[in-house]
Scaffold this motif. Structure first.
Motif, PDB file in Angstrom:
ATOM      1  N   ASP A  31       0.802  -1.211  -0.025  1.00 28.50           N
ATOM      2  CA  ASP A  31      -0.009  -0.155   0.085  1.00 28.50           C
ATOM      3  C   ASP A  31       0.830   1.277   0.053  1.00 28.50           C
ATOM      4  O   ASP A  31       0.610   2.466  -0.781  1.00 28.50           O
ATOM      5  N   ASN A  87       0.535  11.456  -1.488  1.00 28.61           N
ATOM      6  CA  ASN A  87      -0.993  11.433  -1.268  1.00 28.61           C
ATOM      7  C   ASN A  87      -1.484  12.010  -2.643  1.00 28.61           C
ATOM      8  O   ASN A  87      -2.703  11.711  -3.079  1.00 28.61           O
ATOM      9  N   GLN A  90      -1.162   9.467  -5.314  1.00 25.95           N
ATOM     10  CA  GLN A  90      -2.197   8.443  -5.334  1.00 25.95           C
ATOM     11  C   GLN A  90      -3.484   8.721  -5.700  1.00 25.95           C
ATOM     12  O   GLN A  90      -4.171   8.150  -6.444  1.00 25.95           O
ATOM     13  N   PHE A  91      -3.934  10.194  -5.382  1.00 28.32           N
ATOM     14  CA  PHE A  91      -5.048  10.811  -5.882  1.00 28.32           C
ATOM     15  C   PHE A  91      -4.981  10.675  -7.405  1.00 28.32           C
ATOM     16  O   PHE A  91      -5.878  10.309  -8.101  1.00 28.32           O
ATOM     17  N   ASP A  96      -5.506   2.448  -6.042  1.00 30.80           N
ATOM     18  CA  ASP A  96      -5.952   1.877  -4.781  1.00 30.80           C
ATOM     19  C   ASP A  96      -4.909   1.493  -3.917  1.00 30.80           C
ATOM     20  O   ASP A  96      -4.228   0.583  -4.313  1.00 30.80           O
ATOM     21  N   LEU A 100      -8.515   2.639  -0.100  1.00 28.61           N
ATOM     22  CA  LEU A 100      -9.089   3.940  -0.862  1.00 28.61           C
ATOM     23  C   LEU A 100      -9.324   3.436  -2.260  1.00 28.61           C
ATOM     24  O   LEU A 100      -8.534   3.681  -3.066  1.00 28.61           O
ATOM     25  N   ASN A 101     -10.445   3.385  -2.687  1.00 29.29           N
ATOM     26  CA  ASN A 101     -10.654   2.693  -3.903  1.00 29.29           C
ATOM     27  C   ASN A 101     -11.621   3.717  -5.020  1.00 29.29           C
ATOM     28  O   ASN A 101     -12.225   3.195  -5.737  1.00 29.29           O
ATOM     29  N   SER A 102     -11.451   4.971  -4.617  1.00 28.50           N
ATOM     30  CA  SER A 102     -12.203   5.838  -5.306  1.00 28.50           C
ATOM     31  C   SER A 102     -11.578   6.982  -5.314  1.00 28.50           C
ATOM     32  O   SER A 102     -11.049   7.612  -4.325  1.00 28.50           O
ATOM     33  N   ALA A 105     -12.498   9.083  -2.031  1.00 25.56           N
ATOM     34  CA  ALA A 105     -11.928   8.545  -0.748  1.00 25.56           C
ATOM     35  C   ALA A 105     -10.373   8.987  -0.701  1.00 25.56           C
ATOM     36  O   ALA A 105     -10.017   9.506   0.352  1.00 25.56           O
ATOM     37  N   ARG A 106      -9.835   9.110  -1.751  1.00 26.41           N
ATOM     38  CA  ARG A 106      -8.493   9.431  -2.105  1.00 26.41           C
ATOM     39  C   ARG A 106      -8.536  10.922  -1.810  1.00 26.41           C
ATOM     40  O   ARG A 106      -7.380  11.400  -1.076  1.00 26.41           O
ATOM     41  N   ARG A 109      -8.829  11.756   2.003  1.00 26.86           N
ATOM     42  CA  ARG A 109      -7.535  11.407   2.789  1.00 26.86           C
ATOM     43  C   ARG A 109      -6.748  12.670   2.419  1.00 26.86           C
ATOM     44  O   ARG A 109      -6.008  13.167   3.392  1.00 26.86           O
TER      45      ARG A 109
END
Length: 141
Positions: A31, A87, A90-91, A96, A100-102, A105-106, A109
Motif C-alpha cells: 500500500d 498522497n 495516489q489521488f 487503490d 481507498l478505492n475511489s 476517498a482518496r 484522505r
C-alpha cells in the motif's frame, strides 16, 4: 487540563506513527509503494523503507522524549508536509491502496493531511512556542 489533553494527543500521534512505520516495513508495504510518486528519482522500495524508519523514529521520539517535544513537533510537521506529494500521486494516478478505492476517498484522505501537520504542531506545543517567541520579538521591536 489542557496540557494533559495535549500530552495524550502527542502520545496518540506517536503511536500512530509507530504503527504506520511498522506497516511500511511489514504488512502494509504494498500500500505504501502505491504512494511513492513516479517522478521521484529514488528506488521505490528505498523510499518506503526510509520513510517507515523515519516514522518509527518520530513516533518513538514523540512518546519517549517529551522534553524535546517542540523540536520533534516541527520535524514531525515537516515530515507530514514531505509526504503530501505521495498522497497527491495516489489521488492523481487513481491508485487503490489502504482501502481507498475511489477518487472521493482518496481526495478526502488528501484533505486530512494538513490536519496531521496541525496535530503535530499543537500536541507538541511547537505552535504555542512559535507564537510566544513571535510575540516577544514584536514587543522588543
Amino acid at each position: 487540563m489542557g496540557s494533559i489533553v495535549r500530552a495524550v494527543a502527542r502520545v496518540v500521534l506517536g503511536a500512530g506513527l509507530l504503527f504506520a512505520g511498522i506497516g511500511h516495513l511489514t504488512f502494509a508495504r504494498e500500500d505504501f509503494v502505491a504512494q511513492v510518486p513516479q517522478w521521484l528519482p529514488l528506488p521505490v522500495d528505498f523510499v518506503v523503507v526510509a520513510s517507515g524508519i523515519v516514522e518509527i523514529a518520530l513516533g518513538l521520539a514523540l512518546i519517549v522524549l517529551p522534553r524535546h517535544r517542540v523540536a520533534i513537533g516541527w520535524v514531525t510537521a515537516a515530515f507530514f508536509m514531505a509526504v503530501i506529494p505521495g498522497n497527491i500521486e495516489q489521488f492523481v494516478s487513481g491508485t487503490d491502496a489502504f482501502g481507498l478505492n475511489s477518487d472521493l476517498a482518496r481526495g478526502i484522505r488528501l484533505l486530512f493531511q494538513p490536519l496531521l501537520v496541525i496535530w503535530a504542531l499543537w500536541s507538541t506545543g511547537a505552535w504555542r512556542a512559535w507564537r510566544e517567541r513571535r510575540a516577544l520579538t514584536h514587543r522588543q521591536v
